[in-house]
Write a protein that holds these residues in place. Structure first.
Motif, PDB file in Angstrom:
ATOM      1  N   ASN A 182      -6.515  14.759  -1.625  1.00 61.17           N
ATOM      2  CA  ASN A 182      -7.470  14.146  -0.662  1.00 61.17           C
ATOM      3  C   ASN A 182      -7.140  15.251   0.457  1.00 61.17           C
ATOM      4  O   ASN A 182      -6.189  15.090   0.857  1.00 61.17           O
ATOM      5  CB  ASN A 182      -7.150  12.478  -0.407  1.00 61.17           C
ATOM      6  CG  ASN A 182      -8.007  12.241   0.843  1.00 61.17           C
ATOM      7  OD1 ASN A 182      -8.850  13.010   1.257  1.00 61.17           O
ATOM      8  ND2 ASN A 182      -7.646  11.046   1.110  1.00 61.17           N
TER       9      ASN A 182
ATOM     10  N   TYR B  82      -3.678  15.340   3.003  1.00 60.59           N
ATOM     11  CA  TYR B  82      -4.193  14.079   3.301  1.00 60.59           C
ATOM     12  C   TYR B  82      -4.056  13.514   4.968  1.00 60.59           C
ATOM     13  O   TYR B  82      -3.107  13.600   5.427  1.00 60.59           O
ATOM     14  CB  TYR B  82      -3.439  13.033   2.457  1.00 60.59           C
ATOM     15  CG  TYR B  82      -3.912  11.649   2.573  1.00 60.59           C
ATOM     16  CD1 TYR B  82      -5.034  11.005   2.988  1.00 60.59           C
ATOM     17  CD2 TYR B  82      -2.774  10.768   2.648  1.00 60.59           C
ATOM     18  CE1 TYR B  82      -5.223   9.697   3.219  1.00 60.59           C
ATOM     19  CE2 TYR B  82      -2.931   9.356   2.938  1.00 60.59           C
ATOM     20  CZ  TYR B  82      -4.176   8.952   3.232  1.00 60.59           C
ATOM     21  OH  TYR B  82      -4.254   7.586   3.513  1.00 60.59           O
TER      22      TYR B  82
ATOM     23  N   SER C 184      -4.768   0.871  -5.446  1.00 64.42           N
ATOM     24  CA  SER C 184      -6.077   1.176  -4.682  1.00 64.42           C
ATOM     25  C   SER C 184      -7.156   1.798  -5.328  1.00 64.42           C
ATOM     26  O   SER C 184      -8.289   1.114  -5.381  1.00 64.42           O
ATOM     27  CB  SER C 184      -5.935   1.833  -3.153  1.00 64.42           C
ATOM     28  OG  SER C 184      -4.844   0.877  -2.527  1.00 64.42           O
ATOM     29  N   LYS C 185      -7.089   2.827  -5.890  1.00 65.04           N
ATOM     30  CA  LYS C 185      -8.263   3.789  -6.231  1.00 65.04           C
ATOM     31  C   LYS C 185      -8.537   3.027  -7.925  1.00 65.04           C
ATOM     32  O   LYS C 185      -9.371   3.467  -8.305  1.00 65.04           O
ATOM     33  CB  LYS C 185      -7.753   4.985  -6.441  1.00 65.04           C
ATOM     34  CG  LYS C 185      -7.267   5.556  -5.043  1.00 65.04           C
ATOM     35  CD  LYS C 185      -8.301   5.223  -3.968  1.00 65.04           C
ATOM     36  CE  LYS C 185      -7.730   5.565  -2.597  1.00 65.04           C
ATOM     37  NZ  LYS C 185      -8.481   5.277  -1.207  1.00 65.04           N
TER      38      LYS C 185
ATOM     39  N   SER D 179      -0.304  15.950  -2.369  1.00 67.77           N
ATOM     40  CA  SER D 179      -0.864  15.134  -2.910  1.00 67.77           C
ATOM     41  C   SER D 179      -1.594  15.761  -4.195  1.00 67.77           C
ATOM     42  O   SER D 179      -2.144  16.723  -4.033  1.00 67.77           O
ATOM     43  CB  SER D 179      -2.058  14.411  -1.963  1.00 67.77           C
ATOM     44  OG  SER D 179      -2.913  15.184  -1.466  1.00 67.77           O
TER      45      SER D 179
ATOM     46  N   ARG E  99      -3.269  -3.829  -1.567  1.00 67.25           N
ATOM     47  CA  ARG E  99      -2.387  -3.278  -0.754  1.00 67.25           C
ATOM     48  C   ARG E  99      -1.039  -3.271  -1.422  1.00 67.25           C
ATOM     49  O   ARG E  99      -0.067  -3.746  -1.191  1.00 67.25           O
ATOM     50  CB  ARG E  99      -1.900  -4.044   0.716  1.00 67.25           C
ATOM     51  CG  ARG E  99      -3.405  -4.288   1.506  1.00 67.25           C
ATOM     52  CD  ARG E  99      -4.087  -2.909   1.858  1.00 67.25           C
ATOM     53  NE  ARG E  99      -3.387  -1.744   2.432  1.00 67.25           N
ATOM     54  CZ  ARG E  99      -3.531  -0.639   1.748  1.00 67.25           C
ATOM     55  NH1 ARG E  99      -4.230  -0.330   0.655  1.00 67.25           N
ATOM     56  NH2 ARG E  99      -2.596   0.263   2.500  1.00 67.25           N
TER      57      ARG E  99
ATOM     58  N   ASP F  12       2.305  12.728  -4.363  1.00 62.53           N
ATOM     59  CA  ASP F  12       1.364  11.569  -4.036  1.00 62.53           C
ATOM     60  C   ASP F  12       0.343  11.450  -5.172  1.00 62.53           C
ATOM     61  O   ASP F  12      -0.619  12.170  -5.124  1.00 62.53           O
ATOM     62  CB  ASP F  12       0.563  11.774  -2.499  1.00 62.53           C
ATOM     63  CG  ASP F  12      -0.269  10.755  -2.382  1.00 62.53           C
ATOM     64  OD1 ASP F  12      -0.354   9.665  -3.383  1.00 62.53           O
ATOM     65  OD2 ASP F  12      -0.683  10.863  -1.127  1.00 62.53           O
TER      66      ASP F  12
ATOM     67  N   SER G 290      -0.384   3.851  -6.715  1.00 59.95           N
ATOM     68  CA  SER G 290      -1.373   2.759  -5.945  1.00 59.95           C
ATOM     69  C   SER G 290      -2.149   2.056  -6.719  1.00 59.95           C
ATOM     70  O   SER G 290      -2.581   2.661  -7.577  1.00 59.95           O
ATOM     71  CB  SER G 290      -2.007   3.414  -4.833  1.00 59.95           C
ATOM     72  OG  SER G 290      -2.585   2.618  -4.070  1.00 59.95           O
TER      73      SER G 290
ATOM     74  N   PHE H 121       4.436   6.291   2.797  1.00 60.27           N
ATOM     75  CA  PHE H 121       4.863   7.518   3.281  1.00 60.27           C
ATOM     76  C   PHE H 121       5.697   7.606   4.480  1.00 60.27           C
ATOM     77  O   PHE H 121       6.352   8.121   4.945  1.00 60.27           O
ATOM     78  CB  PHE H 121       3.374   8.327   3.482  1.00 60.27           C
ATOM     79  CG  PHE H 121       2.755   8.359   2.179  1.00 60.27           C
ATOM     80  CD1 PHE H 121       3.357   8.988   1.058  1.00 60.27           C
ATOM     81  CD2 PHE H 121       1.448   7.683   1.864  1.00 60.27           C
ATOM     82  CE1 PHE H 121       2.639   9.155  -0.135  1.00 60.27           C
ATOM     83  CE2 PHE H 121       0.761   7.925   0.878  1.00 60.27           C
ATOM     84  CZ  PHE H 121       1.329   8.605  -0.395  1.00 60.27           C
TER      85      PHE H 121
ATOM     86  N   GLY I 132       0.970  -1.203  -0.146  1.00 54.74           N
ATOM     87  CA  GLY I 132      -0.137  -0.134  -0.014  1.00 54.74           C
ATOM     88  C   GLY I 132       0.908   1.322  -0.071  1.00 54.74           C
ATOM     89  O   GLY I 132       1.879   1.115   0.458  1.00 54.74           O
ATOM     90  N   SER I 133       0.316   2.582  -0.522  1.00 53.86           N
ATOM     91  CA  SER I 133       1.337   3.520  -0.586  1.00 53.86           C
ATOM     92  C   SER I 133       1.290   4.252   0.766  1.00 53.86           C
ATOM     93  O   SER I 133       2.224   4.948   1.069  1.00 53.86           O
ATOM     94  CB  SER I 133       0.674   4.346  -1.436  1.00 53.86           C
ATOM     95  OG  SER I 133      -0.345   4.916  -1.460  1.00 53.86           O
ATOM     96  N   GLN I 134       0.343   3.864   1.717  1.00 51.97           N
ATOM     97  CA  GLN I 134       0.452   4.391   3.215  1.00 51.97           C
ATOM     98  C   GLN I 134       1.775   4.042   3.665  1.00 51.97           C
ATOM     99  O   GLN I 134       2.333   4.905   4.351  1.00 51.97           O
ATOM    100  CB  GLN I 134      -0.793   3.910   3.784  1.00 51.97           C
ATOM    101  CG  GLN I 134      -1.011   4.195   5.032  1.00 51.97           C
ATOM    102  CD  GLN I 134      -1.585   5.763   5.273  1.00 51.97           C
ATOM    103  OE1 GLN I 134      -2.081   6.404   4.323  1.00 51.97           O
ATOM    104  NE2 GLN I 134      -1.027   6.557   6.278  1.00 51.97           N
TER     105      GLN I 134
ATOM    106  N   ALA J 258      -2.061   9.081  -6.001  1.00 51.78           N
ATOM    107  CA  ALA J 258      -2.770   7.982  -5.583  1.00 51.78           C
ATOM    108  C   ALA J 258      -3.985   7.735  -6.674  1.00 51.78           C
ATOM    109  O   ALA J 258      -4.556   7.090  -6.854  1.00 51.78           O
ATOM    110  CB  ALA J 258      -3.225   7.929  -4.221  1.00 51.78           C
ATOM    111  N   TYR J 259      -4.340   9.116  -7.175  1.00 49.52           N
ATOM    112  CA  TYR J 259      -5.696   9.179  -7.773  1.00 49.52           C
ATOM    113  C   TYR J 259      -5.266   9.672  -9.347  1.00 49.52           C
ATOM    114  O   TYR J 259      -6.160  10.036 -10.190  1.00 49.52           O
ATOM    115  CB  TYR J 259      -6.591  10.176  -7.109  1.00 49.52           C
ATOM    116  CG  TYR J 259      -7.073   9.888  -5.827  1.00 49.52           C
ATOM    117  CD1 TYR J 259      -8.210   9.068  -5.899  1.00 49.52           C
ATOM    118  CD2 TYR J 259      -6.187  10.387  -4.723  1.00 49.52           C
ATOM    119  CE1 TYR J 259      -8.583   8.741  -4.386  1.00 49.52           C
ATOM    120  CE2 TYR J 259      -6.708  10.186  -3.603  1.00 49.52           C
ATOM    121  CZ  TYR J 259      -7.945   9.304  -3.125  1.00 49.52           C
ATOM    122  OH  TYR J 259      -8.163   8.884  -1.918  1.00 49.52           O
TER     123      TYR J 259
HETATM  124  C1  LIG Z   1      -3.921  10.945  -1.154  1.00 49.88           C
HETATM  125  C2  LIG Z   1      -3.766   9.559  -0.895  1.00 49.88           C
HETATM  126  N1  LIG Z   1      -2.701   9.025  -0.849  1.00 49.88           N
HETATM  127  C3  LIG Z   1      -2.614   7.726  -0.309  1.00 49.88           C
HETATM  128  C4  LIG Z   1      -3.448   7.003   0.127  1.00 49.88           C
HETATM  129  C5  LIG Z   1      -3.156   5.463   0.374  1.00 49.88           C
HETATM  130  O1  LIG Z   1      -3.692   4.394  -0.301  1.00 49.88           O
HETATM  131  P1  LIG Z   1      -2.965   3.103  -0.178  1.00 49.88           P
HETATM  132  O2  LIG Z   1      -2.259   2.582   1.123  1.00 49.88           O
HETATM  133  O3  LIG Z   1      -4.379   2.329  -0.231  1.00 49.88           O
HETATM  134  O4  LIG Z   1      -2.385   2.913  -1.573  1.00 49.88           O
HETATM  135  C6  LIG Z   1      -4.917   7.294   0.105  1.00 49.88           C
HETATM  136  C7  LIG Z   1      -5.916   6.569   0.450  1.00 49.88           C
HETATM  137  O5  LIG Z   1      -6.958   6.765   0.550  1.00 49.88           O
HETATM  138  C8  LIG Z   1      -5.012   8.682  -0.418  1.00 49.88           C
HETATM  139  O6  LIG Z   1      -6.185   9.384  -0.506  1.00 49.88           O
END
Ligand SMILES: Cc1ncc(COP(=O)(O)O)c(C=O)c1O
Length: 415
Positions: A190, A137, A248-249, A186, A256, A218, A246, A110, A105-107, A220-221
């Motif tokens: 977010n 974020y 995820s989205k 980001s 993850r 970041d 990521s 970070f 996961g990118s979380q 992610a989107y």
């Molecule tokens: C801006 C941003 N970065 C990173 C993430 C983390 O995503 P993940 O750990 O699922 O890759 C999110 C998750 O909502 C996010 O909104």
């Protein structure tokens, strides 16, 4: 149980853990309208695509292969190769597999990166992560091993027609100095759906290079995948930038799988950290991603399915909001990407924390704005006038939630 300082730090009640608890409770309470979390949409065409892909991968033995083997500490070599080729061919970036590492996961990326570049250095100096534009974020807020790792800057606010507004980086008051160890933004953002302009990004890039610190973007989107971005924005990478992406989205948060694109020394450090903390990142997400890329579907799905889905959804949600809530009562940040709307209730007589509690009592979950200003040192009433809502749920649920929000706003104004 007595914990270490590390334990104390990571067991204190953080914004993100309260959010996750509320989400969990909401999920268990029938009828709750969940506009608080960051789950991506269940897009039927994407779900069908993944079902068929997984079936085929199972038949070809590729799922077994992924499940039954460790990858290397930088993650699945096939995906590193496929991603490097894609980024070179599609965006012209001089990227090789040595510039890429995967994380769970990118979380978690970070957490690695913030603590790699900020905190106490061997020479005794202390570095911080600068968020050049708050709101930012919520998930960054507690990811520092040391206290006060983050500092952020208030934005300039541009008022736009149709009850919208947009945040811009306030370059005149950016707290960028010798203490800065990393700049992080980001894009799309977010919680706001803001996309900092190409100009702003280039200025940040130039400032980062002048100060000899990396610029973490970041994504992610963003583009090229999952492509939840509605404005014209050019992606940027050079060896001084660290791009985080990521799966995820794209619709795979459970996989993850985070992706870091950076210079080789940063990627080497991430590989080491992965090795120490998790031996290797998980293999299933990367195996799926490799397959999607090899079939030539990653960018096609992003552009033809995911982006149009979210773009239609955000327009529909704004139309619903405007049926119930006037521009006087609520301004909306220009939706340029991501999966949230950021609402600004200017001069609201109660804080959005109080509004959040009232909405929660009526079965509607959104997130009050003040969580989204990690590192902002000065008090700013604006932080208590905003709220983030996820616009992904079905429109009947959104409409019900907006009706309740409109009633609670009127109650607050008329008290
Ligand atoms: C801006 C941003 N970065 C990173 C993430 C983390 O995503 P993940 O750990 O699922 O890759 C999110 C998750 O909502 C996010 O909104």
């Amino acid at each position: 149980m007595a914990f270490s300082q590390f334990g104390d730090k990571f067991t204190q009640h953080s914004g993100i853990s309260r959010l996750m608890e509320d989400m969990g409770e909401g999920l268990r309470t029938p009828g709750t309208i969940m506009l608080g979390g960051g789950n991506p949409a269940q897009i039927p065409a994407i779900n069908d695509y993944f079902s068929q892909l997984l079936l085929q991968m199972h038949q070809d033995g590729k799922l077994n292969e992924a499940l039954c083997n460790y990858d290397g500490p930088r993650g699945k070599a096939l995906l590193l190769e496929a991603l490097a080729t894609l980024l070179r061919e599609e965006l012209g970036w001089p990227v090789t597999p040595q510039n890429i590492a995967l994380t769970n996961g990118s979380q978690s990326a970070f957490f690695y990166l913030f603590n790699l570049f900020a905190g106490r250095r061997a020479d005794g100096s202390k570095k911080r992560v600068l968020f050049p534009l708050a709101p930012e974020y919520l998930g960054y807020a507690d990811a520092g091993l040391e206290e006060d790792l983050f500092i952020s800057a208030k934005p300039n606010i541009e008022l736009l027609p149709e009850g919208q507004f947009k945040y811009h980086v306030d370059f005149d008051h950016l707290p960028l100095n010798d203490e800065t160890g990393l700049i992080c933004v980001s894009r799309p953002t977010n919680p706001t759906g803001n996309v900092i302009t190409d100009d702003e990004l280039l200025q940040l890039d130039a400032l980062a290079q002048q100060h000899g610190v990396p610029l973490l973007i970041d994504n992610a989107y963003g583009v090229p995948f999952p492509g939840i971005i509605f404005s014209e924005a050019r992606p940027l990478w050079n060896p001084n930038t660290i791009l985080c992406m990521s799966l995820s989205k794209l619709g795979l948060p459970g996989a993850r799988c985070g992706i870091i694109v950076a210079d080789e020394s940063t990627i080497g450090a991430i590989g080491n950290m992965n090795g120490i903390i998790s031996l290797a990142p998980g293999s299933i997400g990367p195996a799926i991603a490799t397959e999607i890329i090899v079939r030539g579907d990653l960018l096609r799905l992003s552009q033809e399915v995911i982006k149009p889905f979210y773009q239609a959804k955000v327009s529909e949600t704004i139309a619903i909001i405007r049926r119930y809530i006037s521009e006087d009562r609520c301004l909306i940040h220009k939706p340029e990407g991501a999966i949230f709307l950021w609402l600004w209730f200017r001069d609201l007589p109660i804080s959005t924390e109080a509004l959040y509690q009232r909405l929660k009592a009526r079965g509607v979950l959104m997130v009050p704005g003040h969580f989204f200003f990690p590192g902002l040192e000065q008090a700013w009433p604006h932080t208590h006038q905003c709220m983030r809502m996820n616009y992904v749920p079905d429109s009947d649920k959104i409409e019900r939630a907006v009706q309740i929000l409109a009633e609670e706003l009127e109650n607050a104004w008329n008290a």
